[in-house]
Design a protein around this motif. Sequence first.
Motif, PDB file in Angstrom:
ATOM      1  N   SER A 218       0.715  -1.125   0.065  1.00  0.00           N
ATOM      2  CA  SER A 218      -0.022   0.051  -0.097  1.00  0.00           C
ATOM      3  C   SER A 218       0.749   1.281   0.156  1.00  0.00           C
ATOM      4  O   SER A 218       2.000   1.188   0.213  1.00  0.00           O
ATOM      5  N   ASN A 219       0.365   2.253   0.016  1.00  0.00           N
ATOM      6  CA  ASN A 219       0.888   3.476  -0.296  1.00  0.00           C
ATOM      7  C   ASN A 219       1.484   3.918   1.124  1.00  0.00           C
ATOM      8  O   ASN A 219       2.715   4.485   1.106  1.00  0.00           O
TER       9      ASN A 219
ATOM     10  N   THR B 288       1.891  -2.964 -10.862  1.00  0.00           N
ATOM     11  CA  THR B 288       2.443  -1.965 -10.256  1.00  0.00           C
ATOM     12  C   THR B 288       2.720  -0.762 -10.935  1.00  0.00           C
ATOM     13  O   THR B 288       2.479   0.504 -10.770  1.00  0.00           O
TER      14      THR B 288
ATOM     15  N   MET C 255      -0.904   0.751 -11.274  1.00  0.00           N
ATOM     16  CA  MET C 255      -1.049   1.833 -10.046  1.00  0.00           C
ATOM     17  C   MET C 255      -0.579   3.104 -10.115  1.00  0.00           C
ATOM     18  O   MET C 255      -0.984   4.089  -9.895  1.00  0.00           O
ATOM     19  N   ALA C 256       0.779   3.021 -10.524  1.00  0.00           N
ATOM     20  CA  ALA C 256       1.571   4.335 -10.662  1.00  0.00           C
ATOM     21  C   ALA C 256       1.195   5.265 -11.606  1.00  0.00           C
ATOM     22  O   ALA C 256       1.112   6.170 -11.348  1.00  0.00           O
TER      23      ALA C 256
ATOM     24  N   SER D 160      -1.909   7.038 -10.227  1.00  0.00           N
ATOM     25  CA  SER D 160      -1.626   7.669  -8.976  1.00  0.00           C
ATOM     26  C   SER D 160      -0.443   8.738  -8.992  1.00  0.00           C
ATOM     27  O   SER D 160       0.482   8.078  -9.062  1.00  0.00           O
TER      28      SER D 160
ATOM     29  N   ARG E  48       1.579   7.613  -5.855  1.00  0.00           N
ATOM     30  CA  ARG E  48       2.377   6.078  -6.098  1.00  0.00           C
ATOM     31  C   ARG E  48       3.369   6.552  -7.054  1.00  0.00           C
ATOM     32  O   ARG E  48       4.575   5.857  -6.836  1.00  0.00           O
ATOM     33  N   SER E  49       3.141   7.204  -8.071  1.00  0.00           N
ATOM     34  CA  SER E  49       4.383   7.377  -9.138  1.00  0.00           C
ATOM     35  C   SER E  49       5.432   8.272  -8.263  1.00  0.00           C
ATOM     36  O   SER E  49       6.573   7.726  -8.529  1.00  0.00           O
TER      37      SER E  49
END
Length: 482
Positions: free
Chosen positions: A214-215, A254, A257-258, A261, A264-265
């Motif tokens: 998770s972040n 992965t 998600m990046a 977000s 996240r990136s």
Amino acid sequence: MSKRSYQGCWTCKRRRRRCDKTRPTCQNCTRIDVNCEGYELRLRWGNGIASRGRFTGADKPLDERVPPRPRGRRRDLSKERKKIEAQAQHNVDFPDMAPNLGGASSPGTERARHDEMLFNECEPLFRAERLPFTNVQYKLVLKNGINVLHSTTARESMLQPRLPQLCQESSALYTICLAFQLSLSETQTARFFEYFDSALREFRSELARSSTLSNATLTAGILLCSIGLVHGLPWTMHLEGMHNILQSHGFEDTLRMATSSEFRSHLLEVMGIMDLPCFSVGRQTPCIGIWRRYCQFVTLRYGIEPVSGLPRTLVDLFAGIGQNTTEQSFWDWPGETGNFLQCYLWEAHRLAGILSLRRHNRAMEQLNFSNWRQPNACPANATVLVSRILANLDALRLACAERPTEDTFIRNAVLFPMFVAGLEVSVLKENPQLQTTIRKCAESSHQTDILLGLLQEMWDRNDPVLDVNDLAREKGVEMGLL
């Protein structure tokens, strides 16, 4: 990597180094000139005669005074019930803080109130719109919390507004924030190590339970690495652990998600920066290649990366050392638009990249890589490059003193070019005044003191075959140049 000693002296145990068990003091401690704490048995006392072992809870060291211990399911249920009760009370006392702290802070105690104060100090005092500050206030701001994690002055930190919510999601992150704030203090060394040990246990436990990162857990790991790279404690193993989980979850998920977000990136970019081998000293784990494998595909290829303070196009060149980056690549880098302070910093990094690439090439040659070749070398020799690097760093130092509010955090980023220039021992022995310039350019901190100590030993020994990474590992130090 050395194995931890279980039967050695207390100093080697604490440093996680193999001990030769020489008495009364071991040779490891004698060689690096540190106090050997010996081999005597130590007991830790708690509620009763001992806090662990067969006399736990006893008021006298007699077998008949040892209280009976519940076994099996009864014990597990009792521990779980106490944990839930403590957690519920903690939520009442501190509803705005992380609810999953477990035993990190006893509710209603002075420790809990102190933890809350520490956490609040982690939030940056700086706001771009709060101007003007006095020079004294700026010095206080630079030493506070999250601010030391950035090398650029941004109007909005991506971490600061999210931190309270992330701590709600990760008990490890909350504990790491407390340890991080204590790590900035020069008078709280004992308390820092206490909190750091607790944070390390929390993070490892959380990482073991995580099927995907998770972040909040990712942020916890990055902050834990930040503490390690500043204090010379092992930290790249945490990067490796987080990467293993990302890899097991699948690269495609992965990257997705990046891409979706921005935060996240940003977290992946920070991991990528930390993973670059040129930005670490005494590294104990291999480079993973996070920047090349993740960041170059999911982030924009323009703009400034906020932790390093460098343009992403320049970071791409550092990530390509040992791959496709050549000296000519650094020499021909066209630069990007920035203020005068940034131009000084970027120029110093560009030239330091050439020296760093040359050191990498020499290491490859020593490993007898007969097919290793470095085409397109730039025309400048080491003396010219060192002089130009230090000229830019000295100009940056003077400009920051003249305009202290222009780019408040930019001097956080001078460690890499300063250290790389200092590794050119032959140049500095021929020009001793350059050593004085390096000391002037270095910001006073625990991290800088360790790095300057490594450089000083390199200068004193003047050994052309001595590698600074071997020297750092010999001292049990794993440093970052961020």
